[in-house]
Structures are given as C-alpha cells and as structure tokens.
Design an enzyme around this catalytic site. Structure first.
Site, PDB file in Angstrom:
ATOM      1  N   GLY A   1      19.077 -14.649 -10.565  1.00 49.78           N
ATOM      2  CA  GLY A   1      18.558 -16.091 -10.572  1.00 49.78           C
ATOM      3  C   GLY A   1      17.487 -16.223  -9.541  1.00 49.78           C
ATOM      4  O   GLY A   1      16.451 -16.763 -10.055  1.00 49.78           O
ATOM      5  N   THR A   2      17.729 -16.238  -8.207  1.00 53.94           N
ATOM      6  CA  THR A   2      16.787 -15.841  -7.328  1.00 53.94           C
ATOM      7  C   THR A   2      16.098 -17.197  -6.726  1.00 53.94           C
ATOM      8  O   THR A   2      15.463 -17.684  -7.554  1.00 53.94           O
ATOM      9  CB  THR A   2      15.954 -14.816  -7.774  1.00 53.94           C
ATOM     10  OG1 THR A   2      16.916 -13.544  -8.174  1.00 53.94           O
ATOM     11  CG2 THR A   2      14.765 -14.206  -6.652  1.00 53.94           C
TER      12      THR A   2
END
Length: 211
Positions: A8-9
């Site tokens: 997702g980051t």
C-alpha cells in the site's frame, strides 16, 4: 508468492540546496492483510542515487536489481556515475517498453550530480521531475504536509524531520502504511547514507509523533 504481495505504501523524496532526502515506511500488505511489518522499500542503487518502491513487490524488486546492475556496469565502463536524469530516463524506458504488460509499480528515483534531483516514475514509464514527490496510497497525506511546510532553504536536519512528519501523517490515516520509517540522505560529500533506526526513533520522539 512475492508477485501477489502489494505494498500500500508511503514513499517520499525531497530536494534541498545540496541534498536529497528519501523516506518510506515498512508495512507490506496483501489486500487487507498485513503480510510483513519490516519490508524494505528504500534502496541504494548507485553511489549518489536512491530508489523507493511502491506496488507489486516482485515487480519492484526485479527493477531494483536491474537498475543496480545497469548503473554498476555504466560506472565500470565509463569510470563515472550515471547522471540522475539519465538514471530516470533509463528506468522510464524500461517500463515503457512493457507498458502493455506493465510492471505494477510506482517508483521514485532521487540523487545528486551537479544538482539534487527527484523523479517520480509510473508504470507506463512516465517520468516527472519535481522538488518533491510521493507515491503510494499514503501520498495524499504526505503532500498535505509538504505543501505547507516544505521550502528549498531547509537544512538537511530540518529536511529529515519533515519527511518523518510527512510519513507519520500518512501512517495515522492510511491503513496500508505503518511500521518504522526508513530515511536516507544523499549528498555530494558523503553519497547515499541511510540513517540508523535508533536515530529515527529518537527524532520521532523528539517531534512528539507516534512510533
């Protein structure tokens, strides 16, 4: 298995007068499941060049390996480091050549040659240079912090605190971002230097943020 893992980051890169600062968090997710809590998303790919990854982990890791090999070969053949704009162009061309079966990634390339540079590169090979950039699901929260607090006259120390605050803001609102923060400082004098985890933890506490 790596091909199914998505980060997702939150990643960020900023340019200062004589430095580039890049940062990521460490959470790796697979849909709604937290697969890893200490994923590596920040990489040194050359003496003065860093790269952050977001997207499919397997795709991103392959690209990191490709870039490290290409830049090392360039350095060995020409006895100089590849200019940062050329690094971004090389990566952009690699992605554009497979745009109909793309690597599912969002990437940042940052570094310093005659000046500091940060490039954002998308899955189709689009490359955009800016004074700062962010990728991943947490990037809207990062941009909210940077828009109000960034300026090119920040010191390196102030810049490190700023990227920590930006990533921390994303961690509080984006469920796919979390864990410890990794930060690297790139300067002409010292090259790529990743800050120790205990130093990041100390800064987070001093800023009154949540670990």
């Amino acid at each position: 298995m790596n091909q199914t893992l998505e980060t997702g980051t939150t990643t960020v890169g900023i340019t200062l007068k004589d430095a580039v600062i890049m940062a990521t968090e460490r959470r790796v997710t697979m849909e709604n499941f937290i697969m890893h809590k200490n994923g590596k998303k920040l990489f040194q790919i050359d003496t003065y060049t860093g790269m952050t990854i977001a997207g499919l982990v397997g795709d991103a890791q392959v690209l990191v390996r490709y870039m490290k090999a290409e830049l090392e070969l360039y350095r060995l053949q020409r006895r100089v480091n590849m200019p940062i704009e050329a690094v971004a162009t090389l990566l952009s061309n690699m992605l554009n050549q497979v745009k109909y079966m793309p690597y599912m990634v969002q990437l940042l390339v940052g570094g310093i040659d005659t000046a500091p540079h940060v490039f954002s590169i998308d899955a189709a090979g689009g490359s955009v240079e800016d004074v700062y950039a962010s990728t991943g699901s947490g990037s809207p929260f990062v941009y909210g912090v940077l828009e109000s607090q960034y300026n090119e006259k920040l010191t390196v120390d102030e810049g490190v605190d700023l990227v920590i605050k930006a990533i921390s803001a994303a961690k509080q609102r984006d469920s796919a971002s979390g864990g410890m923060i990794d930060v690297a400082v790139i300067t002409k004098k010292d090259g790529y230097v990743q800050l120790p985890t205990d130093q990041i933890e100390s800064r987070i506490r001093k800023l009154g943020l949540i670990l």
